[in-house]
Design an enzyme around this catalytic site. Structure first.
Site, PDB file in Angstrom:
ATOM      1  CB  SER A   9      -0.930  -0.073   1.328  1.00 23.92           C
ATOM      2  OG  SER A   9      -1.472   1.265   1.315  1.00 23.92           O
ATOM      3  CG  LEU A  11      -2.620   5.313   1.938  1.00 26.75           C
ATOM      4  CD1 LEU A  11      -3.919   5.050   2.456  1.00 26.75           C
ATOM      5  CD2 LEU A  11      -1.985   6.645   1.727  1.00 26.75           C
ATOM      6  CB  SER A  12       2.123   0.529   4.114  1.00 31.31           C
ATOM      7  OG  SER A  12       3.368  -0.258   4.727  1.00 31.31           O
ATOM      8  N   PRO A  13       3.775   3.006   6.194  1.00 30.84           N
ATOM      9  CG  PRO A  13       3.614   3.204   8.386  1.00 30.84           C
ATOM     10  CD  PRO A  13       2.630   3.017   7.259  1.00 30.84           C
ATOM     11  CB  THR A  15       5.006  -0.385   1.982  1.00 23.79           C
ATOM     12  OG1 THR A  15       4.335  -1.435   2.412  1.00 23.79           O
ATOM     13  CG2 THR A  15       5.676  -0.497   0.445  1.00 23.79           C
TER      14      THR A  15
END
Length: 199
Positions: A9, A11-13, A15
């Protein structure tokens, strides 16, 4: 050739904190990556999770501690409470899907550029200008932000269904063609060892 389905995602920190290590590992082992951005907020309640806003205080506190530890390990800049989070992840995800279909650029660089824009540069990754800049910087036609919207939407939705069906419940999530699953950027070392035949 070994294949890796990469579910993530924008939006994923976590990631974001993976950086470009997946691409480095894939290159080392001659593996091919299929990038599968998906709607993680829709996946959480379908896979036994909860939206961040609905999580217990103890989970939120642990998440913040873990983010700080993981950031220190990779020495990457991060704003733990970015100005534009959460935002609409769909436009950037559609652009990544369009870029993958178009080819000709560096998909890993594009993905990381979008994540960095959110988590380190205080940019709204739902804005077309931010996405165009990331596309151009990674060697893609910036016009992809306006094209392929229908295909992007269809693929984005299909990625969610495929993720749920494949056992994905968080991001980043890596699945090899032997159905070996690795959840989290902190499991990239394990993915590397697996591809080397050591685990």
């Amino acid at each position: 050739m070994t294949h890796i389905d990469y579910y993530f995602s924008v939006l994923s920190p976590f990631t974001y904190l993976a950086g470009t290590r997946l691409e480095e590992i894939a290159a080392k082992h001659g593996a091919e990556i299929t990038y599968r951005p998906f709607d993680i907020m829709a996946a959480f309640p379908r896979t036994g999770g909860a939206l961040p806003k609905d999580r217990h205080k103890s989970r939120l506190e642990y998440r913040m501690q873990e983010l700080k530890r993981q950031r220190a390990k990779v020495d990457m800049p991060i704003n733990f409470r970015p100005a534009h989070w959460p935002t609409n992840a769909a436009p950037a995800s559609y652009a990544i899907i369009a870029a993958q279909n178009a080819g000709g650029g560096d998909l890993g660089a594009l993905t990381h550029s979008i994540l960095r824009a959110c988590w380190a540069e205080e940019k709204d990754i739902a804005e077309d200008d931010v996405i165009r800049e990331a596309l151009s910087g990674a060697g893609f036609d910036p016009g992809l932000v306006e094209s392929g919207l229908l295909t992007g939407a269809e693929t984005y939705g299909a990625n969610l269904e495929r993720a749920v069906d494949s056992g994905v419940f968080g991001a980043p999530f890596y699945i090899t063609d032997q159905d070996e699953r690795f959840w989290g950027q902190d499991r990239l070392e394990d993915l590397d060892l697996h591809l080397a035949g050591k685990i």
